[in-house]
Scaffold this motif. Structure first.
Motif, PDB file in Angstrom:
ATOM      1  N   LEU A 154       3.512 -48.400  -7.556  1.00 60.48           N
ATOM      2  CA  LEU A 154       2.106 -48.642  -7.193  1.00 60.48           C
ATOM      3  C   LEU A 154       1.642 -50.002  -7.709  1.00 60.48           C
ATOM      4  O   LEU A 154       0.916 -50.728  -7.027  1.00 60.48           O
ATOM      5  N   LEU A 155       2.124 -50.346  -8.913  1.00 60.99           N
ATOM      6  CA  LEU A 155       1.758 -51.649  -9.486  1.00 60.99           C
ATOM      7  C   LEU A 155       2.303 -52.776  -8.614  1.00 60.99           C
ATOM      8  O   LEU A 155       1.602 -53.761  -8.326  1.00 60.99           O
ATOM      9  N   ALA A 156       3.555 -52.624  -8.172  1.00 63.29           N
ATOM     10  CA  ALA A 156       4.158 -53.656  -7.319  1.00 63.29           C
ATOM     11  C   ALA A 156       3.366 -53.810  -6.020  1.00 63.29           C
ATOM     12  O   ALA A 156       3.166 -54.925  -5.524  1.00 63.29           O
ATOM     13  N   LEU A 157       2.890 -52.677  -5.460  1.00 62.89           N
ATOM     14  CA  LEU A 157       2.093 -52.759  -4.227  1.00 62.89           C
ATOM     15  C   LEU A 157       0.751 -53.440  -4.501  1.00 62.89           C
ATOM     16  O   LEU A 157       0.261 -54.219  -3.681  1.00 62.89           O
ATOM     17  N   PRO A 213       9.252 -59.328  -1.112  1.00 66.54           N
ATOM     18  CA  PRO A 213      10.051 -58.613  -2.121  1.00 66.54           C
ATOM     19  C   PRO A 213       9.216 -57.631  -2.936  1.00 66.54           C
ATOM     20  O   PRO A 213       9.669 -56.516  -3.207  1.00 66.54           O
ATOM     21  N   ALA A 214       7.977 -58.021  -3.289  1.00 65.07           N
ATOM     22  CA  ALA A 214       7.142 -57.120  -4.098  1.00 65.07           C
ATOM     23  C   ALA A 214       6.806 -55.858  -3.306  1.00 65.07           C
ATOM     24  O   ALA A 214       6.815 -54.747  -3.841  1.00 65.07           O
ATOM     25  N   LEU A 274      -0.419 -56.731   2.515  1.00 63.41           N
ATOM     26  CA  LEU A 274       0.367 -55.498   2.652  1.00 63.41           C
ATOM     27  C   LEU A 274       0.799 -55.278   4.096  1.00 63.41           C
ATOM     28  O   LEU A 274       1.792 -54.603   4.361  1.00 63.41           O
ATOM     29  N   ILE A 275       0.038 -55.867   5.014  1.00 65.07           N
ATOM     30  CA  ILE A 275       0.352 -55.677   6.439  1.00 65.07           C
ATOM     31  C   ILE A 275       1.525 -56.568   6.860  1.00 65.07           C
ATOM     32  O   ILE A 275       2.451 -56.122   7.546  1.00 65.07           O
ATOM     33  N   ALA A 288      -2.171 -59.336  -3.862  1.00 69.24           N
ATOM     34  CA  ALA A 288      -2.696 -60.636  -4.309  1.00 69.24           C
ATOM     35  C   ALA A 288      -1.591 -61.672  -4.482  1.00 69.24           C
ATOM     36  O   ALA A 288      -1.834 -62.756  -5.024  1.00 69.24           O
ATOM     37  N   ALA A 289      -0.364 -61.347  -4.031  1.00 68.74           N
ATOM     38  CA  ALA A 289       0.778 -62.230  -4.299  1.00 68.74           C
ATOM     39  C   ALA A 289       0.814 -63.406  -3.321  1.00 68.74           C
ATOM     40  O   ALA A 289       0.334 -63.297  -2.180  1.00 68.74           O
TER      41      ALA A 289
END
Ligand code: SF4
Ligand code: SF4
Length: 450
Positions: free
Chosen positions: A34-37, A50-51, A119-120, A42-43
């Motif tokens: 969940l943290l990676a998502l 990769p995240a 995320l999309i 915001a990456a």
């Protein structure tokens, strides 16, 4: 020897045990996922793919590993231990945080999808493969939704593997979600056809039989005409016939995507449904109002079309938009799923779904389905009422030895699975004699209409 007193300084109940280290490890993987998502959201562009995939991999591995650790190592069965003591399942801090996070996701999804862009985009490749077009917010939602049903379906398969009914039913909702609510609509889009969901019908998918929806489908040749015919037959022929033979369970607990999510991802929260009689009254007054609204709206829209727009003018669009916003977005999404950890898994099905209301009326008055009870065997443990996600106080019926014929019952069968005495049986018997005379008198005196 100290005197025995009614009260003591010592806590009477066993304290909630600490979570074992191995279980913490699996849960830590879920948290890392969940943290990676969250980081993905915001990456910078180079990091987001990769995240994103790392997040999904950790989340999936953690969820499956945790399910196996918790439910797969001993005999399957319904467990109630510490359900009402743990912060995650008793409306404690963990449940509130989960509820706020889920609700927040829905709010952003519906009203600020631009914040989900990071995320999309990582789903573009998968979307191109399946749908021949870039991903959008609904593809992201459908993918997350399907993943939740599959992962938590795996958990349900492990937890209830001692029950053939639960195994087949869980496999069924997983199949329909993956095949008919995710893959097939995507393939249709790839073939330049309408994105049609064959497992959703009017009045749940209300716009399939609104004039605008029908006209749009009919522009797609034979396949469009088939879709309109499918919708009509499923709503007005197959639904009454199947409900006559099997009750509303054929849809609510075996096919529907909303039910599928409730039975899998919502399973840890099923006991939170409100069992009070007031809740039953609210349920009856709200859900039938929603059904009535859909019936009236559909009729008015068709009349308006026949009159060339003279009846409603531009109001007809307002009607559909208002319903779509209040019921489709706010009720079924934000409240229906976002509040799982606080109100239970079937808030939408119980209070808001017009299809459930339609099926419930059929089940109550024109069906062979009932849950029979062998009252002599009941030990009043309350397991059945505890697991009922639709807020039915099953124990009350069992103690009196009365069959359960409630419009709300979705036939999940968990009450029967949870009963240690084999008191409850889901049956499709003859309609005659379903009610006992005492039930008819009580229903009349209480004016319970559903
Ligand atoms: S009464 Fe039993 S079968 Fe019906 S919804 Fe409740 S738990 Fe499921
Ligand atoms: S019907 Fe079964 S589960 Fe329900 S109270 Fe009686 S013994 Fe317990």
């Amino acid at each position: 020897m100290p005197a025995l007193t009614a009260y003591s300084d010592q806590p009477l109940a066993h304290p909630t045990p600490d979570t074992p280290a191995a279980e913490r490890l699996w849960l830590a993987l879920v948290a890392l996922g969940l943290l990676a998502l969250a980081v993905t959201a915001a990456a910078p562009a180079g990091l987001r793919e990769p995240a994103f995939w790392l997040g999904l991999a950790l989340l999936s591995a953690g969820a499956l590993g945790w399910s196996w650790w918790k439910f797969g190592r001993d005999a399957g069965g319904v467990r109630h231990d510490y359900l009402w003591a743990r912060a995650s399942t008793s409306r404690g801090a963990v449940a509130w945080v989960t509820g706020v996070a889920l609700t927040g996701f829905y709010v952003v999804l519906y009203w600020w999808p631009e914040y989900l862009e990071n995320l999309i985009r990582p789903l573009d490749g998968l979307s191109q493969l399946l749908r021949r077009r870039p991903a959008d917010q609904w593809f992201l939602y459908g993918t997350f939704y399907t993943l939740a049903v599959l992962l938590m379906g795996g958990r349900a398969l492990l937890k209830y593997r001692h029950s053939p009914y639960q195994r087949v039913r869980t496999a069924s909702v997983m199949f329909f979600q993956l095949g008919f609510a995710w893959l097939l609509p995507g393939v249709l889009l790839a073939l330049q056809q309408p994105e049609f969901y064959f497992t959703y019908f009017w009045p749940l998918k209300y716009d399939y039989l609104f004039p605008g929806g029908v006209q749009a489908l009919l522009q797609n040749g034979h396949l469009g005409a088939f879709m309109v015919g499918w919708g009509l037959i499923m709503s007005f022929v197959a639904t009454p016939v199947l409900t006559y033979f099997f009750g509303k369970r054929w849809y609510c607990s075996w096919v529907c995507g909303c039910g599928g999510l409730a039975e899998t991802a919502g399973d840890p929260y099923r006991h939170l449904s409100d069992k009070r009689r007031e809740a039953w009254r609210y349920e009856v007054s709200i859900v039938y109002t929603v059904l009535g609204f859909i019936i009236v709206t559909t009729a008015l829209l068709w009349l308006n079309t026949r009159l060339g727009g003279a009846l409603l003018g531009r109001l007809s669009d307002e009607f559909s938009r208002t319903y779509g916003f209040v019921v489709g977005a706010l009720f079924s999404g934000v409240v229906g799923v976002g509040f799982y950890p606080l109100l239970g898994s079937r808030v939408w099905c119980r209070y808001g779904c017009p299809m459930a209301a339609y099926l419930g009326l059929l089940q109550k008055h024109f069906s062979r389905f009932r849950i029979t009870t062998n009252g002599g065997q009941c030990i009043s443990c309350g397991n059945c009422s505890n697991v009922c996600e639709m807020g039915i106080d099953v124990k009350q019926y069992a103690q009196r030895g009365e069959p359960i014929i409630r419009a709300a019952c979705v036939g999940c069968g968990l009450c029967s699975t949870a009963c240690p005495r084999g008191v409850l049986n889901l049956e499709n018997g003859p309609r005659e004699g379903r009610y006992q005379p005492s039930q008819l008198i009580r229903a009349e005196s209480l004016r319970i209409l559903d």
